[in-house]
Design a protein around this motif. Sequence first.
Motif, short mmCIF file in Angstrom:
data_model
loop_
_atom_site.label_atom_id
_atom_site.label_comp_id
_atom_site.label_asym_id
_atom_site.label_seq_id
_atom_site.Cartn_x
_atom_site.Cartn_y
_atom_site.Cartn_z
N THR A 67 53.39 66.58 25.60
CA THR A 67 53.18 65.67 24.47
C THR A 67 53.84 66.23 23.20
O THR A 67 53.33 67.13 22.54
CB THR A 67 51.68 65.41 24.20
OG1 THR A 67 51.06 64.92 25.38
CG2 THR A 67 51.51 64.38 23.09
N GLY A 75 51.95 59.02 31.49
CA GLY A 75 50.96 59.67 32.34
C GLY A 75 49.86 60.34 31.54
O GLY A 75 49.80 60.26 30.32
N SER A 76 49.00 61.02 32.27
CA SER A 76 47.90 61.74 31.65
C SER A 76 48.36 63.15 31.29
O SER A 76 48.85 63.89 32.13
CB SER A 76 46.71 61.82 32.62
OG SER A 76 45.66 62.59 32.10
N THR A 77 48.22 63.51 30.02
CA THR A 77 48.57 64.86 29.58
C THR A 77 47.38 65.45 28.83
O THR A 77 46.56 64.72 28.25
CB THR A 77 49.80 64.88 28.66
OG1 THR A 77 49.43 64.35 27.37
CG2 THR A 77 50.94 64.06 29.24
N GLU A 78 47.30 66.76 28.82
CA GLU A 78 46.16 67.42 28.20
C GLU A 78 46.04 67.06 26.72
O GLU A 78 44.97 66.66 26.26
CB GLU A 78 46.27 68.93 28.36
CG GLU A 78 45.10 69.69 27.77
CD GLU A 78 45.22 71.18 27.95
OE1 GLU A 78 44.43 71.75 28.73
OE2 GLU A 78 46.08 71.80 27.29
N LYS A 80 47.38 64.58 25.00
CA LYS A 80 47.10 63.16 24.80
C LYS A 80 45.62 62.86 25.03
O LYS A 80 44.98 62.15 24.24
CB LYS A 80 47.95 62.30 25.74
CG LYS A 80 47.82 60.80 25.48
CD LYS A 80 48.36 59.97 26.64
CE LYS A 80 49.81 60.14 26.89
NZ LYS A 80 50.34 59.21 27.92
N ASN A 81 45.07 63.43 26.09
CA ASN A 81 43.65 63.21 26.39
C ASN A 81 42.76 63.78 25.30
O ASN A 81 41.73 63.18 24.94
CB ASN A 81 43.29 63.83 27.74
CG ASN A 81 43.95 63.12 28.91
OD1 ASN A 81 44.37 61.97 28.78
ND2 ASN A 81 44.04 63.79 30.04
N SER A 85 40.37 61.46 22.86
CA SER A 85 38.96 61.62 23.21
C SER A 85 38.08 61.60 21.96
O SER A 85 38.46 62.12 20.91
CB SER A 85 38.75 62.92 23.97
OG SER A 85 37.38 63.17 24.19
N GLU A 299 57.19 57.97 34.07
CA GLU A 299 56.31 58.54 33.05
C GLU A 299 57.00 58.98 31.76
O GLU A 299 56.54 58.64 30.67
CB GLU A 299 55.47 59.70 33.62
CG GLU A 299 54.54 59.28 34.74
CD GLU A 299 53.57 60.36 35.15
OE1 GLU A 299 52.56 60.02 35.79
OE2 GLU A 299 53.80 61.54 34.84
#
Length: 603
Positions: A67, A75-78, A80-81, A85, A299
Amino acid sequence: MKKIVSLFSITLILLLSACNDDYMDRFPETSIGTENFFQSEEDLKMFIYNLYSFPGVNEYGDDGYNTTDNAANTGSTEMKNIMLSSNPSSATISGGWNWSTLRNINLFLENFEKAGLPEDLAAHYEGLARFFRARFYMDKVQRFSDVPWYDQVIGSSDEELLFKGRDPRDFVVQKIFEDYEFASNHVKADQPTGAVNKWVVLAYKARHALYEGTFRKYHAELELQGSADTYLQIARDAAKEIMDNGGFSIHNTGNPDSDYGSLFNSQDLTSNPEIIFANIHEDQVKNSGWWEWMFGNYEVSPSKDLLQSYLMTDGSFYTSQPDYETKPFVEEFENRDPRLMQTYAYPGYELVNTATYSQGGGIYVQQLQKNFTGYHQIKGFINNTEQTVQNGVDFPVLRFAETLLIYAEARAELGELTQDDLDITINALRDRAGMPHMTMDPPVDPIQEARYPNITTSQKNELLEIRRERRVELALEGYRFDDIMRWEAGKVLEKEPKGIYFSGLGKHDLTGDGIEDIVLLDLGESIPGAGDKETNELGETLIYYRVGPQDSDASFYISGDNEGFMESIKDRGSFVTPKYYYRPIPQTHTTVNPNLTQIFGWE
């Protein structure tokens, strides 16, 4: 011809092909059985080879997967999450707290002297192990800051060590650079192809010293700003030693339109003068793991923000041009730094390798999809369909270009930069690209200045352009996230990556030949059937897209009312300072060891 790899490299490749678990089944992690090992130089060599862990071709996607403002990622990245959150915590962020590699390193350091080698050779192997320990710990410090320091193998009965708390960052980093100092003084310079040598040690030492020096300088929460210059000086001196004595130079054959890009699709980097260390690959011996994700809309896609950082061919700022934000795709590549068209797929690019690209080969007409920027990356892309070529591409782990950038940045941060420094660093890179030289006291780009508002050095103008040069030269090689973290620039991650700009509905040229290739339709319109689509002057069937806002059933998303930028994501969330510059220790470990407390607001 395919490269000829030394016997050492083949042995190394085979060893690296084996997993660590298999290796440690043969060589126990505990002291049990050590009397049967560490008996010769060959034993030490084999153990050290098992510590080799260096980046490969997947690194070309890390600006997206970590990111950054260089790329979008569906996709899911640390990060970004974390940013999206409402309450990220040690219960949901659980990575990074693995210490098995350190145990292996310390096991070696406790036993290597049993081999009875001559003093200088024993010091070489001790230096190698301490180099790997320094790298291991720097990774931990970058993620967690304060971490427990261990320089011995811990047994199950060592309760005091097993349940110790964090050591202060300053203490741990001092230990790291004691290891680097020993390694740089004792690891031998003349080593076989593919082996860690003195220059590899110095390159990592310089990289990590620059990281630590700038991190301390820009992160007041650490209360370590007074020692920042110590590490900037270490970075400066380590880089200069490589520059003066390493025998490396920038790869420049006088072809500015291809010299830069050739570094990232080479079958043989072992003789390239710019390469301090390469991850060497051989088809069916140690495959590169390369695949076609860059042209599979998988992605990650490069951002407009990175594209706009490249200068014009006359050295002026692209962002100084009128209406630079709304230039169409074709015009974005006109009269630009040649490195741009060796990084991004450009109008007129000929695509051969179409394994995952449904739009097909030939002259590149990009496939436009939801959640992507519309740009494609060719840096690191192997535009060749032969599997043997793809398997055998080498990865440049350490380039002399990075060393030059480290030296220039450290000198500017210390307020020591001169025109001579620029000529042997930044301008050597610009010479390769055929770009005008940078001079002292350059004009300030207000876009770049706004991106980094916290610069305090007396050579601010120079540093802003050095940071630009670093971003461009190292683009999409996996450096950007660490740079953003150390410069305390996390807020740039909140900006959603923009894509290609379209001025409105209707026909658009994407190849640069003046002939339309695609048609944009209103969301309320229907894409014509196969027999009803128009063809252009070349007899090619036009490609149709319905455009609309996020969450609609459009072919791809656009920012305005039937005009604007391609949008990849709706929201990147918020970057909380200083908390998100660090990660929590996973809850499973703090539960077992309550002495491991959280810092900077993590729970």
